[in-house]
Design a protein around this motif. Structure first.
Motif, PDB file in Angstrom:
ATOM      1  N   ALA A 108       0.858  -1.176   0.000  1.00  0.00           N
ATOM      2  CA  ALA A 108       0.000   0.000   0.000  1.00  0.00           C
ATOM      3  C   ALA A 108       0.894   1.225   0.000  1.00  0.00           C
ATOM      4  CB  ALA A 108      -0.920   0.005   1.211  1.00  0.00           C
ATOM      5  N   VAL A 109       0.613   2.159  -0.896  1.00  0.00           N
ATOM      6  CA  VAL A 109       1.463   3.341  -1.044  1.00  0.00           C
ATOM      7  C   VAL A 109       0.583   4.580  -1.091  1.00  0.00           C
ATOM      8  CG1 VAL A 109       3.213   2.017  -2.291  1.00  0.00           C
ATOM      9  CG2 VAL A 109       1.450   3.248  -3.572  1.00  0.00           C
ATOM     10  N   PRO A 110       1.131   5.755  -0.818  1.00  0.00           N
ATOM     11  CA  PRO A 110       0.337   6.974  -0.989  1.00  0.00           C
ATOM     12  C   PRO A 110      -0.205   7.073  -2.411  1.00  0.00           C
ATOM     13  CG  PRO A 110       2.356   7.447   0.211  1.00  0.00           C
ATOM     14  CD  PRO A 110       2.475   6.036  -0.273  1.00  0.00           C
ATOM     15  N   ALA A 111      -1.406   7.605  -2.528  1.00  0.00           N
ATOM     16  CA  ALA A 111      -2.070   7.655  -3.833  1.00  0.00           C
ATOM     17  C   ALA A 111      -1.200   8.305  -4.899  1.00  0.00           C
ATOM     18  CB  ALA A 111      -3.409   8.380  -3.705  1.00  0.00           C
ATOM     19  N   GLY A 112      -0.486   9.363  -4.531  1.00  0.00           N
ATOM     20  CA  GLY A 112       0.349  10.068  -5.488  1.00  0.00           C
ATOM     21  C   GLY A 112       1.540   9.267  -5.980  1.00  0.00           C
ATOM     22  N   ASP A 113       1.882   8.196  -5.271  1.00  0.00           N
ATOM     23  CA  ASP A 113       3.027   7.362  -5.639  1.00  0.00           C
ATOM     24  C   ASP A 113       2.619   6.070  -6.351  1.00  0.00           C
ATOM     25  OD1 ASP A 113       4.586   9.244  -4.344  1.00  0.00           O
ATOM     26  OD2 ASP A 113       4.674   8.106  -2.464  1.00  0.00           O
ATOM     27  N   LEU A 114       1.319   5.883  -6.540  1.00  0.00           N
ATOM     28  CA  LEU A 114       0.832   4.575  -6.991  1.00  0.00           C
ATOM     29  C   LEU A 114       1.363   4.196  -8.368  1.00  0.00           C
ATOM     30  CD1 LEU A 114      -1.000   2.111  -6.482  1.00  0.00           C
ATOM     31  CD2 LEU A 114      -2.884   3.420  -7.503  1.00  0.00           C
ATOM     32  N   MET A 115       1.245   5.072  -9.347  1.00  0.00           N
ATOM     33  CA  MET A 115       1.657   4.701 -10.692  1.00  0.00           C
ATOM     34  C   MET A 115       3.177   4.574 -10.784  1.00  0.00           C
ATOM     35  SD  MET A 115      -1.088   4.008 -12.132  1.00  0.00           S
ATOM     36  CE  MET A 115      -0.513   3.682 -13.795  1.00  0.00           C
ATOM     37  N   ALA A 116       3.915   5.355 -10.003  1.00  0.00           N
ATOM     38  CA  ALA A 116       5.372   5.188  -9.967  1.00  0.00           C
ATOM     39  C   ALA A 116       5.729   3.821  -9.387  1.00  0.00           C
ATOM     40  CB  ALA A 116       6.015   6.299  -9.148  1.00  0.00           C
ATOM     41  N   ALA A 117       4.976   3.387  -8.385  1.00  0.00           N
ATOM     42  CA  ALA A 117       5.209   2.062  -7.800  1.00  0.00           C
ATOM     43  C   ALA A 117       4.891   0.960  -8.808  1.00  0.00           C
ATOM     44  CB  ALA A 117       4.377   1.894  -6.540  1.00  0.00           C
ATOM     45  N   ALA A 118       3.823   1.163  -9.585  1.00  0.00           N
ATOM     46  CA  ALA A 118       3.482   0.187 -10.629  1.00  0.00           C
ATOM     47  C   ALA A 118       4.564   0.141 -11.699  1.00  0.00           C
ATOM     48  CB  ALA A 118       2.133   0.539 -11.245  1.00  0.00           C
ATOM     49  N   GLU A 119       5.087   1.300 -12.065  1.00  0.00           N
ATOM     50  CA  GLU A 119       6.179   1.360 -13.040  1.00  0.00           C
ATOM     51  C   GLU A 119       7.408   0.620 -12.525  1.00  0.00           C
ATOM     52  OE1 GLU A 119       6.862   2.512 -16.040  1.00  0.00           O
ATOM     53  OE2 GLU A 119       4.897   3.321 -16.570  1.00  0.00           O
ATOM     54  N   ALA A 120       7.676   0.727 -11.245  1.00  0.00           N
ATOM     55  CA  ALA A 120       8.821   0.026 -10.667  1.00  0.00           C
ATOM     56  C   ALA A 120       8.645  -1.488 -10.742  1.00  0.00           C
ATOM     57  CB  ALA A 120       9.031   0.465  -9.213  1.00  0.00           C
ATOM     58  N   GLU A 121       7.395  -1.953 -10.650  1.00  0.00           N
ATOM     59  CA  GLU A 121       7.129  -3.389 -10.794  1.00  0.00           C
ATOM     60  C   GLU A 121       7.297  -3.838 -12.241  1.00  0.00           C
ATOM     61  OE1 GLU A 121       6.585  -5.652  -8.533  1.00  0.00           O
ATOM     62  OE2 GLU A 121       6.418  -4.315  -6.795  1.00  0.00           O
ATOM     63  N   VAL A 122       6.953  -2.961 -13.173  1.00  0.00           N
ATOM     64  CA  VAL A 122       7.032  -3.291 -14.601  1.00  0.00           C
ATOM     65  C   VAL A 122       8.482  -3.326 -15.077  1.00  0.00           C
ATOM     66  CG1 VAL A 122       6.585  -2.340 -16.907  1.00  0.00           C
ATOM     67  CG2 VAL A 122       4.725  -2.483 -15.227  1.00  0.00           C
ATOM     68  N   ALA A 123       9.312  -2.411 -14.584  1.00  0.00           N
ATOM     69  CA  ALA A 123      10.646  -2.188 -15.138  1.00  0.00           C
ATOM     70  C   ALA A 123      11.490  -3.461 -15.288  1.00  0.00           C
ATOM     71  CB  ALA A 123      11.385  -1.149 -14.287  1.00  0.00           C
ATOM     72  N   PRO A 124      11.550  -4.364 -14.295  1.00  0.00           N
ATOM     73  CA  PRO A 124      12.402  -5.549 -14.473  1.00  0.00           C
ATOM     74  C   PRO A 124      11.997  -6.426 -15.655  1.00  0.00           C
ATOM     75  CG  PRO A 124      11.803  -5.268 -12.164  1.00  0.00           C
ATOM     76  CD  PRO A 124      10.967  -4.312 -12.943  1.00  0.00           C
ATOM     77  N   TYR A 125      10.702  -6.451 -15.986  1.00  0.00           N
ATOM     78  CA  TYR A 125      10.237  -7.302 -17.076  1.00  0.00           C
ATOM     79  C   TYR A 125      10.771  -6.856 -18.429  1.00  0.00           C
ATOM     80  CZ  TYR A 125       6.940  -9.536 -13.897  1.00  0.00           C
ATOM     81  OH  TYR A 125       6.385 -10.238 -12.862  1.00  0.00           O
ATOM     82  N   LEU A 126      11.092  -5.572 -18.557  1.00  0.00           N
ATOM     83  CA  LEU A 126      11.555  -5.061 -19.839  1.00  0.00           C
ATOM     84  C   LEU A 126      12.948  -5.566 -20.179  1.00  0.00           C
ATOM     85  CD1 LEU A 126      10.209  -1.403 -19.561  1.00  0.00           C
ATOM     86  CD2 LEU A 126       9.093  -3.419 -20.550  1.00  0.00           C
ATOM     87  N   ALA A 127      13.643  -6.143 -19.197  1.00  0.00           N
ATOM     88  CA  ALA A 127      14.958  -6.742 -19.433  1.00  0.00           C
ATOM     89  C   ALA A 127      14.875  -8.260 -19.591  1.00  0.00           C
ATOM     90  CB  ALA A 127      15.909  -6.392 -18.287  1.00  0.00           C
ATOM     91  N   CYS A 128      13.669  -8.811 -19.510  1.00  0.00           N
ATOM     92  CA  CYS A 128      13.481 -10.264 -19.575  1.00  0.00           C
ATOM     93  C   CYS A 128      12.991 -10.688 -20.959  1.00  0.00           C
ATOM     94  CB  CYS A 128      12.457 -10.713 -18.533  1.00  0.00           C
ATOM     95  SG  CYS A 128      12.955 -10.421 -16.830  1.00  0.00           S
ATOM     96  N   ALA A 129      13.253 -11.945 -21.308  1.00  0.00           N
ATOM     97  CA  ALA A 129      12.748 -12.507 -22.556  1.00  0.00           C
ATOM     98  C   ALA A 129      11.232 -12.682 -22.433  1.00  0.00           C
ATOM     99  CB  ALA A 129      13.411 -13.842 -22.844  1.00  0.00           C
ATOM    100  N   PRO A 130      10.436 -12.038 -23.290  1.00  0.00           N
ATOM    101  CA  PRO A 130       8.979 -12.098 -23.122  1.00  0.00           C
ATOM    102  C   PRO A 130       8.401 -13.500 -23.210  1.00  0.00           C
ATOM    103  CG  PRO A 130       9.583 -10.991 -25.186  1.00  0.00           C
ATOM    104  CD  PRO A 130      10.834 -11.152 -24.399  1.00  0.00           C
ATOM    105  N   GLY A 131       8.990 -14.349 -24.067  1.00  0.00           N
ATOM    106  CA  GLY A 131       8.504 -15.723 -24.146  1.00  0.00           C
ATOM    107  C   GLY A 131       8.769 -16.492 -22.871  1.00  0.00           C
ATOM    108  N   ALA A 132       9.930 -16.238 -22.262  1.00  0.00           N
ATOM    109  CA  ALA A 132      10.265 -16.898 -20.998  1.00  0.00           C
ATOM    110  C   ALA A 132       9.356 -16.413 -19.878  1.00  0.00           C
ATOM    111  CB  ALA A 132      11.729 -16.643 -20.647  1.00  0.00           C
TER     112      ALA A 132
END
Length: 262
Positions: A183-207
């Motif tokens: 749970a994060v402050p409302a103003g930080d929510l999308m930045a927190a979601a972006e932080a969760e997304v970021a590692p996937y952009l370095a991964c093989a999508p099929g894997a």
């Protein structure tokens, strides 16, 4: 293209899927259910999409099933009820099996089916002011079609704390129950979601897709037989006197006959 949701995909392949029935608190109507299924299919088939963030417009993430849709089911025959409940179940399953990482970013309250949507995400974050609740039993219904996903997320022991009581709980308890990762402050929510997304952009999508599929195969079984069982359980409740009374009481703005003051 869509009436009740929006999809925006950036140059990185990060798609933001937004529930957009603000005036109805993003309650799931028949149209939204169909559009969520279509969106999951579209995003899953698009090789350019690397990750999806699921969020809502307005103050509420999702108030659950649209009461007008539920009222229509009360007036329908059993076969129609089964068909409509299956559409909801298949929308949840389409999101649950989406072959892309699905990050939930709950900007507001989530009740009933909204908890189901939170539970099909791979990681779910929430604004720290939000409330959640499995509110179906107040209407004489049960959290049936969302049940497999909620229990897969929470585990049976934790689910028993909130699955039957319709009790509302805050973001901190949602984290404790396993519904929210953080749970994060409302103003930080999308930045927190972006932080969760970021590692996937370095991964093989099929894997990533194969690993997600394996995780699901190793987790609690949610197959056609389980889905049909939950649909029958919901239809049975729709056909009972308690659901008729509970939904009628809601629209009449009165307490149902079984309700007592605490």
């Amino acid at each position: 293209m869509f009436e009740t949701i929006t999809i925006e995909t950036d140059a990185r392949g990060v798609a933001v899927l937004t529930l957009n029935r603000v005036e109805k608190h993003n309650a799931m109507s028949a149209t939204m259910i169909a559009e969520l299924t279509q969106a999951a299919q579209k995003l899953g088939a698009d090789d350019a999409v690397r990750a999806v963030i699921l969020t809502g417009a307005g103050r509420t993430f999702c108030a659950g099933g649209d009461l007008g849709w539920m009222q229509d089911q009360m007036a329908a025959d059993a076969e129609t009820r089964f068909i409509e409940a299956r559409k909801l179940a298949l929308a949840l399953q389409a999101l649950n099996t989406l072959p892309k990482p699905l990050i939930g970013a709950l900007q507001g309250n989530a009740f009933g089916g909204g908890v189901g949507l939170a539970s099909v995400c791979d990681v779910t974050l929430g604004a720290d002011h939000l409330k959640m609740g499995l509110t179906e039993t107040r209407l004489g219904l049960i959290p049936a079609t969302i049940g497999p996903y909620v229990i897969a997320r929470m585990g049976e022991a934790r689910a028993r704390r909130v699955f039957m009581s319709a009790r509302l709980f805050d973001a901190a308890e949602a984290v404790e129950l396993g519904l929210l990762a953080r749970a994060v402050p409302a103003g930080d929510l999308m930045a927190a979601a972006e932080a969760e997304v970021a590692p996937y952009l370095a991964c093989a999508p099929g894997a990533v897709a194969a690993a997600k599929r394996l995780t699901r195969e190793l987790g609690p079984r949610i197959d056609e037989a389980v889905i049909d069982h939950t649909i029958r359980a919901l239809v049975d409740r729709w056909e009972g006197d308690e659901a008729s009374e509970g939904i009628a009481a809601f629209f009449d703005k009165r307490k149902p006959g079984w309700a007592q003051d605490a």
